[in-house]
Design a protein around this motif. Structure first.
Motif, mmCIF file in Angstrom:
data_model
loop_
_atom_site.group_PDB
_atom_site.id
_atom_site.type_symbol
_atom_site.label_atom_id
_atom_site.label_comp_id
_atom_site.label_asym_id
_atom_site.label_seq_id
_atom_site.Cartn_x
_atom_site.Cartn_y
_atom_site.Cartn_z
ATOM 1 N N MET A 1 43.141 -1.533 -8.277
ATOM 2 C CA MET A 1 42.341 -0.325 -8.443
ATOM 3 C C MET A 1 42.897 0.476 -9.609
ATOM 4 S SD MET A 1 41.466 2.725 -5.689
ATOM 5 C CE MET A 1 41.270 1.682 -4.276
ATOM 6 N N PHE A 4 41.372 6.969 -11.384
ATOM 7 C CA PHE A 4 40.056 7.552 -11.671
ATOM 8 C C PHE A 4 40.034 9.038 -11.348
ATOM 9 C CE2 PHE A 4 38.330 8.142 -7.385
ATOM 10 C CZ PHE A 4 39.029 7.227 -6.614
ATOM 11 N N THR A 214 37.814 -1.122 -1.067
ATOM 12 C CA THR A 214 37.074 -0.009 -0.461
ATOM 13 C C THR A 214 35.781 0.240 -1.227
ATOM 14 O OG1 THR A 214 39.123 0.951 0.390
ATOM 15 C CG2 THR A 214 37.217 2.417 0.225
ATOM 16 N N TRP A 248 17.815 7.480 -0.237
ATOM 17 C CA TRP A 248 19.231 7.859 -0.202
ATOM 18 C C TRP A 248 20.097 6.782 -0.853
ATOM 19 C CZ3 TRP A 248 22.141 11.584 -0.787
ATOM 20 C CH2 TRP A 248 23.440 11.676 -0.275
ATOM 21 N N TRP B 248 41.927 5.910 -0.392
ATOM 22 C CA TRP B 248 40.555 6.282 -0.776
ATOM 23 C C TRP B 248 39.617 6.181 0.435
ATOM 24 C CZ3 TRP B 248 38.064 9.410 -3.355
ATOM 25 C CH2 TRP B 248 36.762 9.224 -3.816
ATOM 26 N N ALA B 249 39.858 5.177 1.275
ATOM 27 C CA ALA B 249 39.051 5.035 2.491
ATOM 28 C C ALA B 249 39.204 6.265 3.386
ATOM 29 C CB ALA B 249 39.459 3.770 3.250
ATOM 30 N N LEU B 252 36.862 8.961 2.044
ATOM 31 C CA LEU B 252 35.440 8.662 2.314
ATOM 32 C C LEU B 252 35.123 8.777 3.801
ATOM 33 C CD1 LEU B 252 34.879 5.573 -0.030
ATOM 34 C CD2 LEU B 252 34.303 7.973 -0.456
ATOM 35 N N ILE B 257 30.197 11.680 3.718
ATOM 36 C CA ILE B 257 29.274 10.662 3.215
ATOM 37 C C ILE B 257 28.887 9.679 4.345
ATOM 38 C CG2 ILE B 257 30.977 8.951 2.399
ATOM 39 C CD1 ILE B 257 28.005 10.127 0.328
#
Lengths: 390, 390
Positions: A1, A4, A214, A248, B248-249, B252, B257
């Motif tokens: 990854m 970001f 993910t 969506w 990151w999971a 989220l 979301i």
């Protein structure tokens, strides 16, 4: 990854009747007079434009109008909108429509506070830091522009179709999304929108960045939802729930959540932009032709992620051979596109005698040489991919 | 799918070394002097706190400190923080830590501009509209508070652990997320964080709202990623990529979301909050005990979504019987929790003689009667679920 930085500040107001909130949302973003941008006559005929302007009036927001925006929107309408905004003292832009309308609205919003030619941003000569605030009433789930900081405009002089990506300046403040507004979309436009949103995910999914499980799983999830809901929408255009899920999904496909932590590719969009600039085809339908060809080419030289896509999204059994599974994935994708009435060859797209050398040269002129992080394309590769669309 | 309004404005700055950007991000949110909130000594011992304050200094941002925040954070430290902010003229709050630190920082941020007792918001006597801006440097992926508008605080008087949900006021402006900062987390805390983030998704996933395919698929995707990456993190705590995917999971899982367009449940969190308020257990470990018990109960009366979870997340073959597949899903989930070293009974959690009548009465006192949209719980149900944890 990869490292970001991600921010998606748009407020999504989603569901039945939500367009009545447009005026209040517009006032809340600090606007007193907005430019209302729309497309053909359907927004007016359906009564949507009246409901939106009634809502503006009720919220004490004045407006002027820029209508008649066409698919593959062009720079002439942007210049017209910028002039109108300056003349009328407009302090915000409200797009009522799909991607072409939203992208025009964004370009106007970025151009108004800029002293130079707005095209400077698209030409890479200037970086857009500020813009008038933009709100959206979405009528076509496809481009995902309601949740993105991007805008694609075609310069009439030379027919260059260029996408500008901004981190924040062009992200809409709000997007009003009522799935009922999409009931009357013609089947071909519905299907093209579905191809467009799938392509937005796939451009991000086909990456050489390792270990993005993910983000991969989120992207696969949205793709699976689209593949499940698409036949329901095609069979019953007034199925609210199917329309809602597709709408969506179209936003999640392009608001950046499917790209976090990895390099994105965007070759297929670039290849399609040349088709729509030269032949005026519907963008999503063009992508349904381009993507399988690009994937077929990649099955030979970079099959890994294409194979994973096939196994995870289309449940292809793992043969142990990436190339085999990548080609099986292409077959599934083509069959899916055909099942919803989309073309998968240039001929089916209505381009019987494509000028492939011109397409290749314009692609590299617009995108650079080589282009595409997934597997960099040189002109011979680009030509091979266009030929796979025949 | 239900109507919804969703906005997640937090900027996520993710990756190696990103904590060096903290000062610049804090200055950009308009702050000149912040309260830096942190937990035990590890943030100081590891040098993180020094790197963060160096970064603040370089950006011209002054600060005062509130350290020593404990797990299951309490109202006394919030009052202390509010007093300190007012005395020192602080205009923002920076949390350096995990959920307890972030939730304390948020409560302080909401309390400073409010004339009354900050607990009014948690007690439902006032609605929080404004707060000082909050930034986060995340060190524990678990609570998801870095991306949520929520804050869970325990009132020492009566040990009521209450969650406040705000739409916007308490959403962090930015979250700095470096997976390397999580390398030194002890295995039990890592595993508890994994259970916590899974629970955040499952509370949203187990819904009676029909036709939420897109949101379902996103939720299943994040769950699958967690299940794939968790064993890698447990086996190799310094595996950057696995840590990054888990981190990151975790965001989220709780930034909303996974809940768009549906009723959420949150019974299991409520049941666990009583356990941690009374017995001081680690929240995520408590959830690993509570969730399988709640799901076992639901397999009898509302198995549909539990069965879908089993089939899609754990690839259980569809037996055609929802109850059978729901019970198989519970088995898979328990095995997963055990495999990463988590308890699945109250005894394993260290609670040998639970006062179930007290837990039941406090649950309904805090949450109301009945509670839980998925299948409303009355005291007899709540008691049965606690007994399933034995």
């Amino acid at each position: 990854m990869d490292n970001f930085s991600y921010c998606s500040p748009t407020r999504y107001v989603f569901g039945k009747g939500v367009e009545s909130q447009t005026g209040e949302l517009t006032a809340r973003m600090g606007c007193r007079k907005v430019l209302v941008v729309y497309g053909g006559g359907s927004a007016r005929r359906s009564g949507l434009l009246d409901r939106v302007t009634d809502s503006l009036r009720a919220a004490g927001v004045d407006w002027v109008e820029l209508g008649g925006i066409q698919p593959n929107p062009t720079d002439d309408r942007v210049y017209e909108g910028i002039d109108l905004c300056r003349r009328e003292g407009v302090d915000g832009v409200l797009a009522v429509g799909g991607g072409s309308v939203i992208d025009t609205a964004k370009a106007v919003a970025g151009g108004v506070p800029y002293d130079g030619d707005f095209w400077d941003f698209w030409a890479g000569k200037a970086v857009m830091e500020i813009a008038l605030p933009v709100g959206v009433v979405l009528t076509i789930p496809a481009a995902g522009s309601e949740g993105s900081g991007n805008s694609v405009i075609t310069k009439l002089d030379g027919m260059h179709k260029i996408s500008l990506r901004t981190d924040m300046a062009l992200r809409p403040r709000f997007a009003v999304m009522n799935p009922e507004l999409t009931f009357t979309l013609p089947p071909y436009q519905t299907a093209s929108g579905i191809a467009d949103m799938m392509a937005h995910i796939m451009e991000r999914y086909f990456t050489t960045t390792d270990e993005v499980e993910t983000t991969d799983r989120v992207a696969e999830g949205v793709l699976k939802a689209i593949i499940t809901e698409a036949p329901r929408v095609m069979a019953d255009p007034c199925n609210y729930q199917a329309r809602a899920n597709i709408m969506w999904a179209g936003t999640l496909a392009h608001n950046g959540i499917c790209g976090c932590g990895r390099k994105e590719d965007w070759s297929s969009h670039g290849l399609e932009h040349e088709l729509s600039a030269l032949y005026g085809v519907t963008h999503g339908a063009g992508l349904a032709v381009v993507f399988p060809a690009w994937m077929t080419f990649m099955a030979s030289c970079q099959p890994g992620k294409i194979a994973q896509f096939g196994r995870r999204v289309f449940n292809i059994e793992n043969s142990g051979n990436d190339r085999t599974d990548a080609l099986a994935a292409v077959k599934c994708l083509k069959e899916f596109f055909k099942s919803i009435g989309l073309p998968v060859t240039l001929g089916e797209l209505g381009i019987d005698n494509p000028d492939i050398p011109l397409l290749v040269s314009k692609f590299h002129e617009d995108k650079g040489l080589p282009f595409g992080p997934y597997h960099p394309l040189y002109p011979a590769d680009t030509e091979a991919i266009y030929r796979l669309m025949l």
